[in-house]
Design a protein around this motif. Structure first.
Motif, PDB file in Angstrom:
ATOM      1  N   LEU A  17      -0.321 -56.524  -3.151  1.00  0.00           N
ATOM      2  CA  LEU A  17       0.192 -57.290  -1.965  1.00  0.00           C
ATOM      3  C   LEU A  17      -0.854 -57.645  -0.951  1.00  0.00           C
ATOM      4  O   LEU A  17      -1.664 -57.370  -0.469  1.00  0.00           O
ATOM      5  N   CYS A  18      -0.268 -58.940   0.003  1.00  0.00           N
ATOM      6  CA  CYS A  18      -1.428 -59.497   1.130  1.00  0.00           C
ATOM      7  C   CYS A  18      -0.998 -58.865   2.864  1.00  0.00           C
ATOM      8  O   CYS A  18       0.404 -59.469   3.195  1.00  0.00           O
ATOM      9  N   VAL A  19      -1.682 -58.198   3.169  1.00  0.00           N
ATOM     10  CA  VAL A  19      -0.843 -57.388   4.521  1.00  0.00           C
ATOM     11  C   VAL A  19      -2.339 -57.847   5.165  1.00  0.00           C
ATOM     12  O   VAL A  19      -3.074 -57.812   5.311  1.00  0.00           O
ATOM     13  N   ASN A  20      -1.858 -58.736   6.248  1.00  0.00           N
ATOM     14  CA  ASN A  20      -2.381 -58.989   7.767  1.00  0.00           C
ATOM     15  C   ASN A  20      -4.315 -59.670   6.926  1.00  0.00           C
ATOM     16  O   ASN A  20      -5.467 -59.141   7.414  1.00  0.00           O
ATOM     17  N   GLY A  21      -4.030 -60.269   5.629  1.00  0.00           N
ATOM     18  CA  GLY A  21      -5.477 -61.369   5.360  1.00  0.00           C
ATOM     19  C   GLY A  21      -6.535 -60.350   4.540  1.00  0.00           C
ATOM     20  O   GLY A  21      -6.957 -60.494   3.887  1.00  0.00           O
ATOM     21  N   ALA A  22      -5.401 -59.120   4.038  1.00  0.00           N
ATOM     22  CA  ALA A  22      -6.568 -57.624   2.701  1.00  0.00           C
ATOM     23  C   ALA A  22      -5.601 -57.402   2.000  1.00  0.00           C
ATOM     24  O   ALA A  22      -4.838 -57.565   1.649  1.00  0.00           O
ATOM     25  N   GLU A  23      -6.119 -57.265   0.791  1.00  0.00           N
ATOM     26  CA  GLU A  23      -5.624 -57.451  -0.703  1.00  0.00           C
ATOM     27  C   GLU A  23      -5.484 -56.146  -0.476  1.00  0.00           C
ATOM     28  O   GLU A  23      -6.458 -55.091  -0.282  1.00  0.00           O
ATOM     29  N   PHE A  24      -3.817 -55.714  -0.732  1.00  0.00           N
ATOM     30  CA  PHE A  24      -3.803 -54.404  -1.054  1.00  0.00           C
ATOM     31  C   PHE A  24      -2.725 -53.996  -2.861  1.00  0.00           C
ATOM     32  O   PHE A  24      -2.460 -55.119  -2.964  1.00  0.00           O
ATOM     33  N   LEU A  25      -3.471 -53.070  -3.025  1.00  0.00           N
ATOM     34  CA  LEU A  25      -3.230 -52.350  -4.545  1.00  0.00           C
ATOM     35  C   LEU A  25      -1.784 -51.944  -4.240  1.00  0.00           C
ATOM     36  O   LEU A  25      -1.243 -51.229  -3.773  1.00  0.00           O
ATOM     37  N   PHE A  26      -0.671 -53.133  -4.904  1.00  0.00           N
ATOM     38  CA  PHE A  26       1.201 -51.887  -4.838  1.00  0.00           C
ATOM     39  C   PHE A  26       1.360 -51.180  -5.898  1.00  0.00           C
ATOM     40  O   PHE A  26       1.353 -52.038  -6.969  1.00  0.00           O
ATOM     41  N   CYS A  27       1.029 -50.130  -5.025  1.00  0.00           N
ATOM     42  CA  CYS A  27       1.815 -49.119  -6.091  1.00  0.00           C
ATOM     43  C   CYS A  27       3.525 -48.413  -5.727  1.00  0.00           C
ATOM     44  O   CYS A  27       3.547 -47.496  -5.772  1.00  0.00           O
ATOM     45  N   SER A  28       3.966 -49.510  -5.333  1.00  0.00           N
ATOM     46  CA  SER A  28       5.793 -48.616  -4.480  1.00  0.00           C
ATOM     47  C   SER A  28       6.038 -49.778  -5.562  1.00  0.00           C
ATOM     48  O   SER A  28       6.191 -50.690  -6.418  1.00  0.00           O
ATOM     49  N   GLY A  29       7.860 -49.805  -5.166  1.00  0.00           N
ATOM     50  CA  GLY A  29       9.257 -50.838  -5.133  1.00  0.00           C
ATOM     51  C   GLY A  29       9.147 -50.126  -6.195  1.00  0.00           C
ATOM     52  O   GLY A  29       9.567 -49.049  -6.939  1.00  0.00           O
ATOM     53  N   THR A  30      10.345 -50.952  -7.011  1.00  0.00           N
ATOM     54  CA  THR A  30      11.697 -51.027  -8.175  1.00  0.00           C
ATOM     55  C   THR A  30      11.290 -51.516  -8.912  1.00  0.00           C
ATOM     56  O   THR A  30      12.501 -51.900 -10.000  1.00  0.00           O
ATOM     57  N   SER A  31      10.621 -52.606  -9.136  1.00  0.00           N
ATOM     58  CA  SER A  31      10.734 -53.745 -10.248  1.00  0.00           C
ATOM     59  C   SER A  31       9.675 -53.520 -10.615  1.00  0.00           C
ATOM     60  O   SER A  31       8.690 -54.090 -11.385  1.00  0.00           O
ATOM     61  N   TYR A  32      10.027 -52.061 -11.770  1.00  0.00           N
ATOM     62  CA  TYR A  32       9.757 -51.738 -12.920  1.00  0.00           C
ATOM     63  C   TYR A  32       8.713 -52.585 -14.395  1.00  0.00           C
ATOM     64  O   TYR A  32       7.363 -52.373 -14.559  1.00  0.00           O
ATOM     65  N   LEU A  33       9.594 -53.718 -14.484  1.00  0.00           N
ATOM     66  CA  LEU A  33       9.181 -54.730 -14.917  1.00  0.00           C
ATOM     67  C   LEU A  33       8.553 -55.811 -14.770  1.00  0.00           C
ATOM     68  O   LEU A  33       8.001 -56.420 -15.682  1.00  0.00           O
ATOM     69  N   GLY A  34       8.014 -55.775 -12.956  1.00  0.00           N
ATOM     70  CA  GLY A  34       7.087 -56.547 -12.698  1.00  0.00           C
ATOM     71  C   GLY A  34       8.081 -58.324 -12.719  1.00  0.00           C
ATOM     72  O   GLY A  34       7.230 -59.232 -12.713  1.00  0.00           O
TER      73      GLY A  34
END
Length: 362
Positions: A17-34
């Motif tokens: 996830l990109c936040v304020n121009g920085a990329e974060f590894l996203f390990c949240s949410g419920t989209s389990y199968l992507g």
């Protein structure tokens, strides 16, 4: 500085996830199968839009019947082993259709954590501090003495917040002199748990003397804005005849078309998810930091500080107060099918470092 309790983004996350121009590894949410970020699924969805347009807002009881609804519901019944299936425009509406239709057919008993989609009113709010197993024991003690002959039990198939898999052995201890309807919300299991992702229904369909109803959202594992009801043919016929069903717009046909044409994609994504779960668990040096169960992508921790630590290292996990702003945060690492082994290496290295630091501090 990012506010850890209120992160705003202008894109849907996937593995990052990109936040304020920085990329974060996203390990949240419920989209389990992507699926919500799957290009292959988007192609099937586009084909569905070309055939059915962007929406179909007519009643399911109109004189025009779209074939895709019957095809999807027949497939879902076969997939899960249910006698019949019914789709709705959301999991919430599916739950409301069931409880409003059955509300005068018996006494409702709600397990803790049951989603508002299955409440008849705010008076049913079951967010008690009692653990699920304690509720089961208390309910089994009280049920035989209740004056009502018909009981309607409502619960989740699992606890996705604190990563607890529920046993349903207790159902065999229910009083046989009562007529029992068991309504199970499988929104966080359907698509991930059970044989080929069919969820809880195949596990429970053989219960003797119990009327089983399973409701679910498609929005978690399958990334589809729709809801599902599984049950016996008599119940599904009753639901179809209700004013709630007749007056509601149906699920968007293009999404059901894409669902029917993406089964191989779902299967591959499920296998990748299970592979990611095993890889993550093997690399954890202190698995006792988490509560988790077999082949499920949610890892709950009471270590609230882990969220801030990971956020400082550009990893965003799930941590928010639930069910109300006054409650304590629920902190979880949630994996999905889009994560790479490099992602998991980075994630476990940080978690292992956090755990080692705690050991040094004693």
């Amino acid at each position: 500085m990012i506010d850890p309790e209120r992160i705003t983004a202008d894109q849907l996350p996937g593995r990052t996830l990109c936040v304020n121009g920085a990329e974060f590894l996203f390990c949240s949410g419920t989209s389990y199968l992507g699926i919500s970020r799957s290009e292959a699924f988007q192609q099937s969805l586009l084909a569905g839009f070309e055939r059915y347009g962007t929406n179909y807002s007519s009643s399911r009881n109109s004189n025009l019947q779209l074939q895709v609804f019957t095809e999807a519901e027949d497939f879902l019944a076969s997939y899960t082993g249910a006698e019949a299936a019914l789709t709705m425009s959301s999991g919430y509406l599916a739950g409301q259709l069931v409880v409003q239709t059955l509300q005068n057919e018996g006494r409702f008993l709600y397990a803790p954590g049951t989603h508002p989609a299955l409440w008849r009113s705010m008076a049913d709010a079951p967010y008690a501090s009692v653990p699920f197993d304690e509720w089961v024991n208390l309910m089994l003690q009280q049920a035989p003495a209740l004056p009502e002959r018909q009981l309607i039990l409502v619960c989740n198939s699992l606890d996705p917040l604190k990563a607890q898999n529920y046993s349903f052995d207790w159902v065999n201890k229910l009083p046989r002199e009562k007529q029992i309807t068991l309504i199970v919300d499988d929104s966080h299991g359907f698509g991930v748990t059970g044989e080929n992702g069919a969820g809880i229904y195949p596990q429970l369909r053989g219960l003797q003397g119990i009327r089983l109803v399973v409701v679910s959202s498609f929005g978690k594992a399958f990334g589809i804005p729709a809801g599902l009801i599984l049950g016996d043919r008599q119940l599904i016929t009753q639901l179809r005849a209700s004013s709630c069903f007749g007056g509601a717009s149906p699920a968007i046909p293009a999404y059901l078309y894409a669902f029917l044409h993406s089964q191989q994609l779902f299967e591959a994504a499920r296998e990748k998810l299970f592979s990611n779960i095993l890889y993550f668990r093997k690399r954890l040096q202190q698995p006792e930091l988490f509560r988790f169960f077999e082949a499920y992508p949610v890892f709950y921790t009471s270590e609230e500080a882990l969220s801030s630590y990971l956020l400082q290292n550009q990893v965003l996990i799930s941590s928010f107060r639930y069910p109300t702003p006054a409650d304590a945060p629920i902190t979880r690492v949630i994996l999905n099918s889009l994560h790479t082994t490099a992602d998991l290496d980075r994630l476990t290295e940080l978690i292992n470092g956090y755990g080692a630091g705690k050991e040094r501090l004693g």
